[in-house]
Design a protein around this motif. Structure first.
Motif, PDB file in Angstrom:
ATOM      1  N   ARG A  29      18.140   3.954 -46.424  1.00  0.00           N
ATOM      2  CA  ARG A  29      18.436   4.714 -45.476  1.00  0.00           C
ATOM      3  C   ARG A  29      19.162   4.371 -44.141  1.00  0.00           C
ATOM      4  N   HIS A  30      18.879   3.118 -43.837  1.00  0.00           N
ATOM      5  CA  HIS A  30      19.416   2.512 -42.640  1.00  0.00           C
ATOM      6  C   HIS A  30      20.281   1.438 -42.943  1.00  0.00           C
ATOM      7  N   ARG A  31      21.297   1.514 -43.426  1.00  0.00           N
ATOM      8  CA  ARG A  31      22.319   0.457 -44.082  1.00  0.00           C
ATOM      9  C   ARG A  31      23.064  -0.229 -42.934  1.00  0.00           C
ATOM     10  N   ALA A  32      22.903   0.370 -41.831  1.00  0.00           N
ATOM     11  CA  ALA A  32      23.552  -0.349 -40.560  1.00  0.00           C
ATOM     12  C   ALA A  32      22.737  -1.667 -40.104  1.00  0.00           C
ATOM     13  N   TRP A  33      21.492  -1.596 -40.653  1.00  0.00           N
ATOM     14  CA  TRP A  33      20.595  -2.796 -40.366  1.00  0.00           C
ATOM     15  C   TRP A  33      20.519  -3.506 -41.448  1.00  0.00           C
ATOM     16  N   ALA A  34      20.407  -4.935 -41.240  1.00  0.00           N
ATOM     17  CA  ALA A  34      20.070  -5.920 -42.453  1.00  0.00           C
ATOM     18  C   ALA A  34      18.633  -6.323 -42.158  1.00  0.00           C
ATOM     19  N   ILE A  35      17.792  -5.880 -43.148  1.00  0.00           N
ATOM     20  CA  ILE A  35      16.180  -5.880 -43.011  1.00  0.00           C
ATOM     21  C   ILE A  35      15.838  -6.642 -43.996  1.00  0.00           C
ATOM     22  N   ARG A  36      14.766  -7.605 -43.548  1.00  0.00           N
ATOM     23  CA  ARG A  36      14.065  -8.509 -44.444  1.00  0.00           C
ATOM     24  C   ARG A  36      12.840  -8.468 -44.145  1.00  0.00           C
ATOM     25  N   TYR A  37      12.003  -9.173 -45.194  1.00  0.00           N
ATOM     26  CA  TYR A  37      10.588  -9.095 -45.244  1.00  0.00           C
ATOM     27  C   TYR A  37      10.268 -10.597 -45.168  1.00  0.00           C
ATOM     28  N   THR A  38       9.503 -11.088 -44.218  1.00  0.00           N
ATOM     29  CA  THR A  38       9.250 -12.519 -43.879  1.00  0.00           C
ATOM     30  C   THR A  38       7.729 -12.501 -43.549  1.00  0.00           C
ATOM     31  N   ALA A  39       7.330 -13.709 -43.002  1.00  0.00           N
ATOM     32  CA  ALA A  39       6.198 -13.813 -42.524  1.00  0.00           C
ATOM     33  C   ALA A  39       6.463 -15.081 -41.240  1.00  0.00           C
ATOM     34  N   ASP A  40       5.367 -14.936 -40.111  1.00  0.00           N
ATOM     35  CA  ASP A  40       5.294 -16.008 -39.189  1.00  0.00           C
ATOM     36  C   ASP A  40       4.097 -16.521 -39.416  1.00  0.00           C
ATOM     37  N   GLN A  41       3.704 -17.289 -38.059  1.00  0.00           N
ATOM     38  CA  GLN A  41       2.181 -17.896 -38.349  1.00  0.00           C
ATOM     39  C   GLN A  41       0.976 -16.854 -37.841  1.00  0.00           C
ATOM     40  N   ILE A  42       1.582 -15.720 -37.535  1.00  0.00           N
ATOM     41  CA  ILE A  42       0.701 -14.641 -37.279  1.00  0.00           C
ATOM     42  C   ILE A  42       0.254 -13.695 -38.597  1.00  0.00           C
ATOM     43  N   GLY A  43       1.442 -13.570 -39.241  1.00  0.00           N
ATOM     44  CA  GLY A  43       1.419 -12.736 -40.839  1.00  0.00           C
ATOM     45  C   GLY A  43       2.670 -12.090 -40.980  1.00  0.00           C
ATOM     46  N   PRO A  44       2.754 -10.939 -41.820  1.00  0.00           N
ATOM     47  CA  PRO A  44       3.902 -10.454 -42.346  1.00  0.00           C
ATOM     48  C   PRO A  44       4.699  -9.957 -41.255  1.00  0.00           C
ATOM     49  N   VAL A  45       6.068  -9.624 -41.302  1.00  0.00           N
ATOM     50  CA  VAL A  45       6.766  -9.200 -40.454  1.00  0.00           C
ATOM     51  C   VAL A  45       8.044  -8.785 -41.287  1.00  0.00           C
ATOM     52  N   PHE A  46       8.503  -7.474 -40.570  1.00  0.00           N
ATOM     53  CA  PHE A  46       9.934  -7.027 -41.004  1.00  0.00           C
ATOM     54  C   PHE A  46      10.702  -7.016 -39.927  1.00  0.00           C
ATOM     55  N   GLU A  47      12.199  -7.853 -40.306  1.00  0.00           N
ATOM     56  CA  GLU A  47      12.935  -8.155 -39.126  1.00  0.00           C
ATOM     57  C   GLU A  47      14.278  -7.387 -39.441  1.00  0.00           C
ATOM     58  N   GLY A  48      14.834  -6.941 -38.369  1.00  0.00           N
ATOM     59  CA  GLY A  48      16.071  -6.183 -38.763  1.00  0.00           C
ATOM     60  C   GLY A  48      17.321  -6.654 -37.717  1.00  0.00           C
ATOM     61  N   THR A  49      18.371  -6.767 -38.308  1.00  0.00           N
ATOM     62  CA  THR A  49      19.525  -7.228 -37.432  1.00  0.00           C
ATOM     63  C   THR A  49      20.946  -6.282 -37.564  1.00  0.00           C
ATOM     64  N   ARG A  50      21.513  -6.214 -36.588  1.00  0.00           N
ATOM     65  CA  ARG A  50      22.781  -5.421 -36.697  1.00  0.00           C
ATOM     66  C   ARG A  50      23.989  -6.123 -36.329  1.00  0.00           C
ATOM     67  N   PRO A  51      25.238  -5.628 -36.711  1.00  0.00           N
ATOM     68  CA  PRO A  51      26.454  -6.581 -36.353  1.00  0.00           C
ATOM     69  C   PRO A  51      26.637  -6.683 -34.829  1.00  0.00           C
ATOM     70  N   ASP A  52      26.109  -5.656 -34.194  1.00  0.00           N
ATOM     71  CA  ASP A  52      26.257  -5.421 -32.599  1.00  0.00           C
ATOM     72  C   ASP A  52      25.271  -6.466 -32.127  1.00  0.00           C
ATOM     73  N   GLY A  53      24.445  -7.260 -32.641  1.00  0.00           N
ATOM     74  CA  GLY A  53      23.389  -8.129 -32.049  1.00  0.00           C
ATOM     75  C   GLY A  53      22.085  -7.537 -32.009  1.00  0.00           C
ATOM     76  N   ARG A  54      21.857  -6.305 -32.207  1.00  0.00           N
ATOM     77  CA  ARG A  54      20.540  -5.681 -31.875  1.00  0.00           C
ATOM     78  C   ARG A  54      19.683  -5.978 -32.914  1.00  0.00           C
ATOM     79  N   LEU A  55      18.268  -6.346 -32.398  1.00  0.00           N
ATOM     80  CA  LEU A  55      17.426  -6.995 -33.383  1.00  0.00           C
ATOM     81  C   LEU A  55      16.062  -6.040 -33.129  1.00  0.00           C
TER      82      LEU A  55
END
Length: 75
Positions: A29-55
């Motif tokens: 639904r939100h193809r303008a965002w490159a969304i991935r599922y990962t984890a950091d030292q706290i726990g799971p996290v969803f991260e999204g980036t756009r070509p214009d630099g928004r995170l």
């Protein structure tokens, strides 16, 4: 310009079938965002980036949906 070192990544827990389907629907639904599922030292996290630099970062699918402005946040 100073660079920010990336945080160490960890393997997140496996999404349930329902969570995976919802994550997939949000990505489609939100193809303008490159969304991935990962984890950091706290726990799971969803991260999204756009070509214009928004995170964006979200800890839950509900938070991800809200940050994307998606109407499917209340599940």
């Amino acid at each position: 310009m100073a660079t920010v070192p990336r945080q160490r990544e960890y393997t997140p827990h496996r999404l349930t079938t329902e969570e995976y389907e919802r994550f997939t629907q949000l990505c489609l639904r939100h193809r303008a965002w490159a969304i991935r599922y990962t984890a950091d030292q706290i726990g799971p996290v969803f991260e999204g980036t756009r070509p214009d630099g928004r995170l964006l970062r979200a800890r839950t699918l509900d938070e991800l949906a809200r940050r994307l402005g998606d109407g499917s946040a209340a599940r």
